[in-house]
Design a protein around this motif. Structure first.
Motif, short mmCIF file in Angstrom:
data_model
loop_
_atom_site.label_atom_id
_atom_site.label_comp_id
_atom_site.label_asym_id
_atom_site.label_seq_id
_atom_site.Cartn_x
_atom_site.Cartn_y
_atom_site.Cartn_z
N SER A 88 0.89 -1.28 -0.01
CA SER A 88 -0.07 0.00 -0.23
C SER A 88 0.99 1.12 -0.01
CB SER A 88 -0.99 -0.12 1.04
OG SER A 88 -1.54 1.23 1.39
N PHE A 89 0.58 2.22 -0.97
CA PHE A 89 1.58 3.24 -1.17
C PHE A 89 0.83 4.38 -0.82
CE2 PHE A 89 2.90 0.11 -4.22
CZ PHE A 89 4.44 0.22 -4.15
N ALA A 90 1.62 5.49 -0.01
CA ALA A 90 1.43 6.90 0.33
C ALA A 90 2.45 7.73 0.17
CB ALA A 90 0.87 6.67 1.79
N ILE A 91 1.98 8.87 -0.29
CA ILE A 91 2.88 10.20 -0.32
C ILE A 91 2.79 10.79 1.19
CG2 ILE A 91 3.40 12.31 -1.45
CD1 ILE A 91 2.33 11.06 -4.15
N VAL A 92 4.00 11.09 1.58
CA VAL A 92 3.85 11.80 2.92
C VAL A 92 4.83 13.20 2.24
CG1 VAL A 92 5.06 12.20 5.27
CG2 VAL A 92 4.50 9.87 4.23
#
Length: 153
Positions: A88-92
């Protein structure tokens, strides 16, 4: 008389991305943070110049797909190579109005399976140089946790 734009969000997303010539374009340093718990890092772990300890540094381009990034992570973490492992990918990214970070879920991939987010690129998700990428890895024998930040399907 007021004019109103009739461009929808779908049309904006459909705009073709400019192809990147990887022979002539210098790659960017992508700072990636991973967890094996199936959950993303907490936002406060990025506060005050701190970052989580599980950092990978990847040189890549803005047209890198989530599937491409998945295979790079699997090179480093052999346990993530198992078929059915969920990424699962997320941009911070820093909030420009306040001195905090925000997290934006951008998609997911599954090792050994094709999925709708496989061809999604960093550029298409408005990733900016300097942002971080957070990847929650879930082993195949555990379902990904239900998260309030999950995208509705």
């Amino acid at each position: 008389m007021a004019l109103e734009s009739r461009i929808t969000q779908e049309e904006i997303k459909k705009e073709p991305e400019k192809p990147i010539d990887r022979e002539k374009t210098c790659p960017l340093l992508l700072r990636v943070f991973t967890t094996n718990s199936g959950r993303h890092h907490r936002v406060d772990e990025f506060a005050r110049g701190n970052v989580p300890s599980s950092e990978l540094q990847i040189y890549t381009w803005m047209d890198a797909t989530l599937k491409e990034l998945t295979s790079l992570v699997k090179e480093v973490y052999p346990e993530a190579r198992k078929k059915g492992t969920h990424f699962s990918f997320a941009i911070v990214f820093p909030d420009p109005k306040r001195q905090i970070y925000r997290v934006k879920d951008i998609g997911s991939t599954v090792s050994g399976r094709k999925g709708p987010d496989d061809s999604m690129t960093l550029q298409s998700q408005r990733f900016q140089i300097g942002d971080y990428l957070d990847i929650a890895i879930t082993p195949p024998n555990r379902a990904p946790p239900l998260n309030t930040r999950m995208r509705p399907f």
